[in-house]
Scaffold this active site. Sequence first.
Site, PDB file in Angstrom:
ATOM      1  N   TRP A   1       0.276  58.472  -5.854  1.00 19.94           N
ATOM      2  CA  TRP A   1      -0.167  59.811  -5.452  1.00 19.94           C
ATOM      3  C   TRP A   1      -1.673  59.942  -5.539  1.00 19.94           C
ATOM      4  O   TRP A   1      -2.281  60.685  -4.755  1.00 19.94           O
ATOM      5  CB  TRP A   1       0.551  60.873  -6.284  1.00 19.94           C
TER       6      TRP A   1
ATOM      7  N   LYS B   1       9.377  69.991 -10.072  1.00 23.11           N
ATOM      8  CA  LYS B   1       9.671  69.075 -11.173  1.00 23.11           C
ATOM      9  C   LYS B   1       9.895  69.846 -12.482  1.00 23.11           C
ATOM     10  O   LYS B   1      10.935  69.715 -13.111  1.00 23.11           O
ATOM     11  CB  LYS B   1       8.558  68.040 -11.320  1.00 23.11           C
TER      12      LYS B   1
ATOM     13  N   ASP C   1      -4.229  66.678 -10.701  1.00 24.77           N
ATOM     14  CA  ASP C   1      -2.894  66.804 -10.140  1.00 24.77           C
ATOM     15  C   ASP C   1      -1.923  66.676 -11.308  1.00 24.77           C
ATOM     16  O   ASP C   1      -1.731  65.594 -11.863  1.00 24.77           O
ATOM     17  CB  ASP C   1      -2.655  65.700  -9.104  1.00 24.77           C
TER      18      ASP C   1
END
Length: 366
Positions: free
Chosen positions: A101, A195, A171
């Site tokens: 990511w 999540k 992030d």
Amino acid sequence: MKKVYNFSAGPAVLPSSVLKKVQDEMLDYAGSGMSVMELSHRSSLFQAIIDDAECLLRELMSIPDQYSVLFLQGGASLQFSMIPMNLARNKKVAYVNSGSWSEKAIEEALKIPNLTVDVIASSQQDQFKKVLTIPAVTADYDYLHITTNNTIEGTTYFEVPTGIEIPVIADMSSNILSSEYEVSDFGLIYAGAQKNIGPAGLTVVIIRKDLIRFVDNLPAMLDYSVQEKNNSMYNTPPTFAIYVAKLVFEWLKELGGVKAIEAINRKKAQLLYDYLDQSSLFSSPVEQGSRSLTNIPFVTGDAAIDKQFVEEAEKAGFVNLKGHRSVGGMRASLYNAFPIEGVEALIEFMDTFTKKTEEAPLHVSN
């Protein structure tokens, strides 16, 4: 109802008490005769929902007053573009590459015209099996971007750079609210909700107010100043996802907040890591000092045995254990709502599978 343990990396398991409350209120929210999904986002009922959600998140994360909380859409992936478009004033930014990511965030930043993107540290040469010490950065950068938890590779930065002259952008999609961080150590934190927060479709952005400014020719939907001015309601926000997020925040507060859930998460993760470290079949590919509490990859060293394990585990009610296609193996995602008894049951199943494999070995590939 079929009982399964859901190890999905996202969308992920939600607290059963939250799902029950959603079910109870599905057809009639607060005596309105309407579902939350039918409420106008301009109604007083929804305004109370989004206000409560922000208040609870501020309390849980101890968010200082000089930070704005935005409830946006587009996933964390849209932030890969929004961040440089809004914050790269001097057209020079620094990134740490700690996994898949991070790489995607770097790729999107590289698409911004006239922007210099420097990767100041990368663990790619180590197959992302650890996180590296983040080197010093100079003040001529607009910001430093890191990924605090690498969902695919299972590594984490528990400590972040402090005392530097430029904003740290994080992030936190896969470990927000699962470990304690000081919000004031960051200029901006962003996270997809699917999540630890709620359903897919919501993205939380926590941004220091002095970083918000008007940018010429920036589309309104991509402009933090527009989103802040309109209190996250420039257009119709993801109302249902925000409602569920509010319920999850309430659930977490009742548990004792982030400090309490981190202790639970450490216990869950340690159970599985301890088993992996003594197992004759399974092992963790991640170096100990970098191991994630929320995403735990593991392997047998043989693709055929990995495949057999995933198939048998699913039949036994342990679902979504297959590792990401880029790394293979298995992955157990132990987010906040995942129960400790699920970890204990998985370990028992792994032990049974190991004994069976040792008694009647599967074909081992070369």
